[in-house]
Design a protein around this motif. Structure first.
Motif, mmCIF file in Angstrom:
data_model
loop_
_atom_site.group_PDB
_atom_site.id
_atom_site.type_symbol
_atom_site.label_atom_id
_atom_site.label_comp_id
_atom_site.label_asym_id
_atom_site.label_seq_id
_atom_site.Cartn_x
_atom_site.Cartn_y
_atom_site.Cartn_z
ATOM 1 N N ASP A 49 34.915 30.492 -19.495
ATOM 2 C CA ASP A 49 34.591 31.779 -20.113
ATOM 3 C C ASP A 49 35.057 31.798 -21.569
ATOM 4 N N ASN A 50 34.898 32.929 -22.227
ATOM 5 C CA ASN A 50 35.236 33.052 -23.652
ATOM 6 C C ASN A 50 36.719 32.851 -23.939
ATOM 7 N N GLN A 51 37.575 33.072 -22.941
ATOM 8 C CA GLN A 51 39.015 32.888 -23.109
ATOM 9 C C GLN A 51 39.454 31.486 -22.675
ATOM 10 N N ARG A 52 38.508 30.611 -22.381
ATOM 11 C CA ARG A 52 38.733 29.225 -21.948
ATOM 12 C C ARG A 52 39.373 29.124 -20.568
ATOM 13 N N ASN A 53 39.208 30.173 -19.736
ATOM 14 C CA ASN A 53 39.588 30.072 -18.337
ATOM 15 C C ASN A 53 38.524 29.224 -17.654
ATOM 16 N N VAL A 54 38.937 28.410 -16.692
ATOM 17 C CA VAL A 54 38.034 27.489 -16.021
ATOM 18 C C VAL A 54 37.770 27.987 -14.603
ATOM 19 N N TYR A 55 36.493 28.030 -14.225
ATOM 20 C CA TYR A 55 36.074 28.400 -12.882
ATOM 21 C C TYR A 55 35.411 27.184 -12.248
ATOM 22 N N VAL A 56 35.856 26.817 -11.059
ATOM 23 C CA VAL A 56 35.308 25.650 -10.361
ATOM 24 C C VAL A 56 34.736 26.102 -9.026
ATOM 25 N N ALA A 57 33.474 25.748 -8.771
ATOM 26 C CA ALA A 57 32.873 25.982 -7.460
ATOM 27 C C ALA A 57 33.402 24.906 -6.525
ATOM 28 N N ASP A 58 34.301 25.301 -5.646
ATOM 29 C CA ASP A 58 34.992 24.414 -4.715
ATOM 30 C C ASP A 58 34.192 24.439 -3.405
ATOM 31 N N ALA A 59 33.135 23.631 -3.343
ATOM 32 C CA ALA A 59 32.089 23.751 -2.325
ATOM 33 C C ALA A 59 32.596 23.669 -0.892
ATOM 34 N N ARG A 60 33.320 22.648 -0.540
ATOM 35 C CA ARG A 60 33.710 22.469 0.858
ATOM 36 C C ARG A 60 34.892 23.346 1.276
ATOM 37 N N ASN A 61 35.568 23.946 0.314
ATOM 38 C CA ASN A 61 36.596 24.935 0.632
ATOM 39 C C ASN A 61 36.018 26.347 0.590
ATOM 40 N N ASN A 62 34.700 26.444 0.318
ATOM 41 C CA ASN A 62 33.980 27.726 0.328
ATOM 42 C C ASN A 62 34.621 28.782 -0.564
ATOM 43 N N ARG A 63 34.861 28.408 -1.821
ATOM 44 C CA ARG A 63 35.481 29.353 -2.746
ATOM 45 C C ARG A 63 35.196 28.954 -4.186
ATOM 46 N N VAL A 64 35.477 29.883 -5.076
ATOM 47 C CA VAL A 64 35.478 29.603 -6.514
ATOM 48 C C VAL A 64 36.925 29.750 -6.958
ATOM 49 N N GLN A 65 37.444 28.727 -7.614
ATOM 50 C CA GLN A 65 38.816 28.787 -8.105
ATOM 51 C C GLN A 65 38.805 29.074 -9.601
ATOM 52 N N ARG A 66 39.756 29.889 -10.036
ATOM 53 C CA ARG A 66 39.916 30.198 -11.454
ATOM 54 C C ARG A 66 41.253 29.642 -11.901
ATOM 55 N N PHE A 67 41.214 28.916 -13.010
ATOM 56 C CA PHE A 67 42.433 28.384 -13.618
ATOM 57 C C PHE A 67 42.554 28.989 -15.011
ATOM 58 N N ASP A 68 43.651 29.683 -15.259
ATOM 59 C CA ASP A 68 43.885 30.297 -16.564
ATOM 60 C C ASP A 68 43.946 29.232 -17.636
ATOM 61 N N ASN A 69 43.596 29.601 -18.855
ATOM 62 C CA ASN A 69 43.610 28.642 -19.952
ATOM 63 C C ASN A 69 44.997 28.077 -20.202
ATOM 64 N N THR A 70 46.034 28.790 -19.811
ATOM 65 C CA THR A 70 47.396 28.268 -19.975
ATOM 66 C C THR A 70 47.703 27.170 -18.951
#
Length: 73
Positions: A49-70
């Motif tokens: 996103d615009n704040q450089r947070n990373v979102y990963v589609a974690d397919a086999r764990n059936n979720r989207v993970q968000r990692f803060d830019n820090t």
């Protein structure tokens, strides 16, 4: 931003390649499936996103993970 982020399905990890480096840096994953924050199992896609947070589609764990830019500086 000068970096390339990759989801590596075969190794179950998120990797960042910074400009001018010869090897990528594993930011998350590499340890298979699970419900904790760190494991990633077959990551399918990535979004920053615009704040450089990373979102990963974690397919086999059936979720989207968000990692803060820090989390990945």
């Amino acid at each position: 931003m000068g970096s390339v982020y990759l989801v590596d399905q075969g190794n179950h990890q998120l990797t960042r390649w910074m400009r001018g480096v010869q090897e990528g840096q594993v930011l998350r994953g590499g340890n298979g499936k699970g419900s904790q924050r760190i494991p990633i199992h077959y990551p399918a896609s990535i979004f920053l996103d615009n704040q450089r947070n990373v979102y990963v589609a974690d397919a086999r764990n059936n979720r989207v993970q968000r990692f803060d830019n820090t989390d990945h500086h």
